[in-house]
Design a protein around this motif. Structure first.
Motif, PDB file in Angstrom:
ATOM      1  N   GLU A  54       1.030  -1.302   0.018  1.00  0.00           N
ATOM      2  CA  GLU A  54       0.014   0.066   0.095  1.00  0.00           C
ATOM      3  C   GLU A  54       0.764   1.416   0.116  1.00  0.00           C
ATOM      4  N   LYS A  62       0.694   4.395  -2.815  1.00  0.00           N
ATOM      5  CA  LYS A  62       0.427   5.815  -2.537  1.00  0.00           C
ATOM      6  C   LYS A  62       1.194   6.620  -2.794  1.00  0.00           C
ATOM      7  N   ASP A  63       2.618   6.310  -2.301  1.00  0.00           N
ATOM      8  CA  ASP A  63       3.586   7.234  -2.159  1.00  0.00           C
ATOM      9  C   ASP A  63       4.453   7.528  -3.816  1.00  0.00           C
ATOM     10  N   GLY A  82       1.224   6.924  -6.668  1.00  0.00           N
ATOM     11  CA  GLY A  82       0.149   7.982  -6.631  1.00  0.00           C
ATOM     12  C   GLY A  82       0.754   9.253  -6.846  1.00  0.00           C
ATOM     13  N   ARG A 105      -4.256  12.536  -3.868  1.00  0.00           N
ATOM     14  CA  ARG A 105      -4.956  11.668  -2.915  1.00  0.00           C
ATOM     15  C   ARG A 105      -5.535  10.386  -3.179  1.00  0.00           C
ATOM     16  N   VAL A 106      -4.987   9.565  -3.099  1.00  0.00           N
ATOM     17  CA  VAL A 106      -5.331   8.065  -3.442  1.00  0.00           C
ATOM     18  C   VAL A 106      -6.139   7.278  -2.402  1.00  0.00           C
ATOM     19  N   TYR A 131      -6.808   3.348  -0.799  1.00  0.00           N
ATOM     20  CA  TYR A 131      -6.466   1.769  -0.924  1.00  0.00           C
ATOM     21  C   TYR A 131      -7.393   0.762  -0.129  1.00  0.00           C
TER      22      TYR A 131
END
Length: 706
Positions: A654, A658-659, A662, A666-667, A669
């Motif tokens: 995750e 995201k980091d 993404g 703003r995502v 999971y």
């Protein structure tokens, strides 16, 4: 903090007044009793009144807390950032769902595949839409859409999702994200949402980026990867050399172990009528190449399968891999030279003697034909697997076209350059080959070759063919060699330098080998008649290895990756596409409505010229073996299989998604299991607290009664 059911809070505000009303309406009223003396009673009353007041307020607070907790329980609060894209949506919203259908989505345990979880999640993200337009993209080797644009036709999208199955392809993440970005950009909506449902396999998603998406697009990663990722797979099957009748050919089988423990594997090899079982131990997170020697007694195209037996892992689809190979008869060689056959010693005489030794047949027949290129038209030349050119003079256009057509379709060429005319001939051959021929050096025709004498070999690629036949003594064995003639060379591209296998003391190239479509071209830049190499012990074995390498041509017995375009030049024997048909070669091969196109390249009036004939198939349907037949004879066979990278089931976590993927957006999971756990986490604890509050109230009432 947010609430899944905010309506419960409004009801709770009204209900929380009930304990207050009960408290004030049930307050005790004083009652008069006639007593003779009240001095002692007054003290008792004051003590009981203080205790009762404390009890009443505590009970009131507990009842209010109980109601507040029940309200919070029904409103279901959550204290994380929440999903970036909710299941439900309405209003001016455009939603695109990207569903992974690559080979790794067939992995699973207990009969439950990842694709089933993916379909269920996609349907949920569709069913929660009210008045919203949506689009669905199936992500494989190329993105496939239900509709070209987002659509309000949600039932059709849902039906397509229900029917989709896994494809034996690798996920092309970049192409799928580009297609999703295009659909969202064309949508003129206030809100844009992208839902990505995948196992987020490390090999496919490691370099993914979301920078192509329109600004403000909300992205939800929904991972369906299972915790079981142990997998053992056959990732590639190939032949190390071109099989020839009666001669052993080595097959190589790559087995990869994508688990944390060593695995004992058993491979069942079945090719034509030959079968063999191979056993080996494959280290954890490693691979092993299994080899076996096969000898075929008949020429033609052969096909078969390599299968892992008794292999229970997360992905069974990669336990079997098809293979095809063409077994050739003893090769025929044509030597093109204007030098006289009786002129000995000469460059072509040395070549003829060495080739007769290396290509000797068991029956004593010679596979070599010597032709004067000026005295016989190319159409009359005998069929050849390898053309050797030495001192040919200027080659005419018909011969150039004939040679180019045969070499591009799998034949070999060895050109011994020693004259200025050779530079011109190679230049014209290069133009006839087209973009499929990229030589590492260019012969300089402006310089005289007679000044090149007594040259020695300054650099040699001893670990590559043909020099590796000499082993570790290659440099010492070639030290006495002195060469003369040939032409100066100029490097064409530094990236092709590894194709130059030997260099001379004047920095010119002595030998290079490169591909020309399906064939191979070797250029030996020296006049053997002015060199001492032909009388050295190293000449015949090196020439033999060089010839064997050129005879293999652009040998590619590995399977074509499913989803990738299939393009094959048909053999030179094919003179027309009218009588050709394409069909599955085995019962296990998927049947398709069409199998690509059989067409001519550079042809006129139905007759093949320089380009010959080609089989082009844009989208092979699945793993198996397909063959091109002319009447009752197979003229070409190709195996298709899933890419080996799809067998590594490890997924990105995750944080990486995201980091890194993404890129500051703003995502959200989510996973199939984490959603219920996160939603019901506070629900459970609030109920527990409510029960504790009720128990505390009962305990308090009993305590104050004492």
């Amino acid at each position: 903090m947010a609430f899944l059911n905010p309506w419960a809070i409004a009801i709770g505000v009204l209900v929380v007044g009930a304990p207050l009303a009960v408290h004030f309406l049930t307050r005790p009223r004083p009652v008069e009793f006639p007593l003779s003396t009240i001095q002692l009673l007054q003290e008792v009353i004051q003590q009981r009144r203080a205790r009762s007041r404390l009890r009443d307020w505590l009970i009131l607070l507990l009842r209010i807390a109980a109601i507040c907790l029940l309200v919070a329980t029904f409103s279901r609060p959550y204290f994380d950032d929440g999903p970036a894209v909710a299941r439900t949506a309405e209003g001016d919203t455009a939603r695109v769902i990207l569903l992974d259908v690559s080979q790794s989505m067939a992995a699973g345990s207990g009969g439950a595949q990842r694709i089933a979880q993916g379909r269920a999640a996609a349907i949920e993200f569709l069913d929660g839409l009210r008045g919203v337009q949506a689009g669905v993209i199936f992500m494989g080797a190329k993105p496939r859409t239900v509709f070209d644009q987002i659509s309000p036709n949600l039932p059709s999208l849902r039906s397509a999702v229900e029917e989709v199955t896994v494809r034996s392809e690798q996920a092309n993440v970049h192409a799928a994200l580009e297609r999703a970005a295009g659909m969202l950009s064309e949508a003129n909506h206030e809100k844009r949402e992208l839902v990505i449902i995948s196992d987020f396999q490390r090999g496919s998603w490691g370099t993914a980026r979301l920078d192509s998406l329109p600004e403000g697009t909300e992205v939800q990663f929904h991972a369906v990867a299972s915790s079981v990722t142990d997998n053992v797979a056959i990732t590639q099957v190939r032949f190390a050399e071109q099989p020839i009748i009666g001669q052993p050919a080595q097959i190589e089988i790559d087995v990869a172990n994508f688990s944390d423990n060593d695995k004992n594997v058993s491979c069942q090899l079945a090719v034509d009528r030959l079968q063999q079982q191979l056993d080996a131990e494959v280290p954890a997170r490693g691979s092993r190449t299994l080899t076996h020697s096969l000898t075929f007694d008949q020429a033609g195209w052969k096909h078969g399968f390599v299968t892992l037996t008794a292999n229970l892992d997360a992905l069974s689809e990669d336990d079997s891999r098809p293979l095809t190979v063409e077994v050739r008869d003893t090769p025929n060689v044509v030597l093109l030279s204007r030098q006289s056959e009786s002129a000995a010693p000469s460059s072509s005489w040395f070549l003829e003697q060495a080739l007769s030794i290396t290509l000797a047949r068991s029956d004593g027949a010679s596979p070599l034909r010597r032709i004067h290129p000026m005295r016989m038209r190319p159409s009359k030349w005998p069929a050849a697997d390898l053309f050797v050119i030495d001192h040919p003079g200027a080659i005419d256009d018909e011969a150039v076209s004939f040679l180019a057509a045969n070499i591009r379709r799998g034949r070999g060429l060895l050109y011994v350059t020693s004259e200025l005319a050779d530079a011109m001939n190679l230049q014209r051959l290069s133009e006839a080959f087209g973009s499929g021929f990229q030589p590492p050096v260019q012969l300089l025709s402006g310089s005289a070759s007679r000044s090149r004498k007594d040259l020695f070999i300054s650099r040699v690629s001893g670990r590559q063919e043909p020099f590796r036949v000499l082993g570790s003594t290659v440099e010492a064995a070639l030290r006495p060699v002195r060469l003369g003639g040939g032409l100066p060379t100029q490097a064409m591209d530094e990236g092709l330098r590894d194709q130059v296998l030997a260099e001379l003391s004047d920095s010119s190239a002595l030998l290079y080998v490169t591909s020309a479509d399906a064939g191979k071209v070797g250029v030996l830049n020296a006049d053997l008649g002015e060199s001492n190499w032909p009388v050295q012990a190293t000449f015949v074995p090196i020439l033999g290895e060089l010839v064997q390498g050129l005879l293999r041509g652009g040998l590619d017995t590995g399977a074509v990756a499913c989803g990738d375009p299939l393009v094959r030049l048909l053999p030179a024997e094919v003179q027309s596409v009218e009588a050709l048909t394409v069909r599955p070669a085995t019962d296990a091969t998927p049947v398709a409505d069409e199998y690509g196109r059989l067409q001519t390249t550079g042809a006129a009036n139905g007759q093949a010229r320089q380009g010959g004939f080609v089989w082009a198939w844009e989208d092979p349907v699945g793993p198996g073996v397909y063959e091109v037949r002319q009447q009752n004879q197979t003229v070409m066979a190709v195996a298709t299989a899933a890419p080996g990278l799809e067998s590594d089931l490890q997924a990105l976590d995750e944080t990486v998604l995201k980091d890194r993927v993404g890129e500051g957006r703003r995502v959200g999971y989510s996973t199939p299991s984490s959603e219920d756990d996160e939603d019901d986490h506070w629900w459970t604890w609030l109920i527990v607290v409510c029960l504790l509050g009720l128990i505390s109230e009962i305990a308090m009432l009993r305590g104050f009664r004492v």
